[in-house]
Write a protein that holds these residues in place. Structure first.
Motif, short mmCIF file in Angstrom:
data_model
loop_
_atom_site.label_atom_id
_atom_site.label_comp_id
_atom_site.label_asym_id
_atom_site.label_seq_id
_atom_site.Cartn_x
_atom_site.Cartn_y
_atom_site.Cartn_z
N GLY A 91 18.84 -6.48 6.30
CA GLY A 91 17.76 -7.46 6.17
C GLY A 91 18.22 -8.87 6.54
N GLY A 92 17.44 -9.86 6.10
CA GLY A 92 17.74 -11.26 6.41
C GLY A 92 17.81 -11.45 7.92
N ASN A 93 18.78 -12.26 8.37
CA ASN A 93 18.84 -12.50 9.82
C ASN A 93 19.48 -11.35 10.59
OD1 ASN A 93 21.18 -13.26 8.59
ND2 ASN A 93 21.24 -15.36 9.41
N LEU A 94 19.83 -10.27 9.87
CA LEU A 94 20.33 -9.08 10.59
C LEU A 94 19.19 -8.09 10.90
CD1 LEU A 94 23.71 -8.22 8.84
CD2 LEU A 94 23.36 -9.23 11.11
N ALA A 95 17.99 -8.38 10.40
CA ALA A 95 16.87 -7.49 10.70
C ALA A 95 16.72 -7.43 12.22
CB ALA A 95 15.61 -8.01 10.04
N GLY A 96 16.62 -6.23 12.76
CA GLY A 96 16.49 -6.09 14.21
C GLY A 96 17.82 -5.99 14.94
#
Ligand SMILES: Cc1ncc(COP(=O)(O)O)c(C=O)c1O
Length: 344
Positions: free
Chosen positions: A315-320
């Motif tokens: 999640g957070g800025n690692l989503a994707g």
């Protein structure tokens, strides 16, 4: 029987990879050069495994220290750098463990095992670290230890030298600069070593992941305190003998690492040409990639028998995001064409 907080954790899970192109764990894809096989095997056969291994390992520590122009008493060895992270978290003053997020998960996980609170400081959308914000958080939350992975895992970037320096100058507790990816990066931080500043390394990424050998470089006084929480025979005899042997042939492994760096640059350039994916620049042996549908791409790659690490769940800025370990040129070509075919 077992602590409630331990029961609520999940054990570290390693996914099966039989028959897959394995690009999920930042290993060196090249096996040990065949020129070394016979000499290595002969040496292991002579090793007396009926006896406990050398507990002090002065010779091995000396050989490792020499690589950075340091002394043997400035080196502590661990069963992988994971074990050294555990020693540091046991031995540091009481107080929180501070880490940027996202970063290497073991800092937080091991902190929980040893009942040390964890405080995190979010990286920005470009995965940059604000040193002042980290220092303010450390002051407010009474942190006792900071881990800075340089380059960072899973983002692959190196913190600017001023950022690292500001943190080492502005914090009185332990600062652990984790250089697990040193063989692929363009600078080290050994010049910052001080009684409270340590540099953590591992041989895992260089091609010896199976040996489990990590080390920390530091001030001799600090190293001798940390040595008190090291299990007496933490490095087995076969690993010690292998490391002494392989260190004499380090050049062969550095050559492999240079090939990995060249491939990293080639893959990065190729990925940049694919619509719908964004690779982040890396100084490590992996590349973080943003795609529109990370779960879809992960499953597609798996169907093509390619295993990468899906970071989306974090999640957070690692989503994707997916994390791709650099493999051999053939493995990388297979990865690139699978990404081209699977991208939406
Ligand atoms: C930043 C960082 N530190 C430490 C480690 C652990 O390495 P070792 O194999 O020496 O336990 C890793 C492994 O991925 C890592 O990414």
């Amino acid at each position: 029987m077992i602590r409630k907080d331990i029961r609520s954790l999940s054990a570290y899970r390693v996914p099966g990879s039989d028959g897959m192109i394995k690009l999920d764990a930042m290993e060196n894809p090249y096996p040990m050069p065949s020129a070394l096989h016979q000499g290595w095997q002969d040496l292991l056969a002579e090793e007396g495994i009926n006896r406990y291994p050398d507990a002090d390992m002065a010779k091995l520590r000396g050989m490792i220290a020499e690589l950075d122009g340091l002394e043997a008493d400035q080196v502590l060895l661990g069963n992988g750098s994971d074990e050294i992270i555990q020693m540091l978290l046991m031995a540091a003053d009481p107080g929180a463990c501070a880490v940027p997020t996202p970063t290497f998960v073991m800092y937080e996980l091991i902190s929980r095992w040893v009942k040390r609170p964890v405080v995190t400081v979010r990286l920005d959308a470009e995965f940059q670290l604000d040193a002042q914000s980290l220092l303010r958080t450390c002051g407010r939350e009474k942190a006792a230890i900071i881990f800075l992975a340089c380059p960072n895992n899973p983002t692959g970037n190196m913190w600017p030298a001023e950022t690292v320096r500001a943190i080492t100058e502005g914090f009185r507790g332990l600062v652990v600069i984790d250089e697990a990816y040193r063989p692929f990066a363009d600078r080290t931080h050994t010049n910052l070593i001080a009684p409270n500043v340590l540099v953590l390394r591992t041989f895992s990424k260089m091609g010896w992941a199976g040996l489990r050998l990590g080390y920390v470089l530091g001030d001799a006084g600090t190293i001798s305190e940390l040595n008190k929480v090291r299990l007496p025979y933490n490095i087995n005899a076969l690993t010690q003998a292998s490391a002494r042997f392989l260190l004499r042939h380090l050049k062969l492994f550095s050559t492999q690492c240079q090939r990995i760096v060249d491939e990293r640059e080639r893959i990065f350039e190729q990925l940049e040409t694919i619509d719908g994916v964004r690779p982040y620049p890396s100084q490590a042996n992996f590349i973080l990639l943003r795609v529109r549908d990370a779960n879809g791409m992960f499953d597609w790659l798996k169907m093509q028998h390619i295993l990468v690490k899906n970071m989306h769940q974090a999640g957070g800025n690692l989503a994707g995001c997916l994390r791709l370990t650099v493999g051999t040129p053939e493995e990388n070509d297979a990865l690139l064409s699978a990404i081209r075919e699977g991208v939406i």
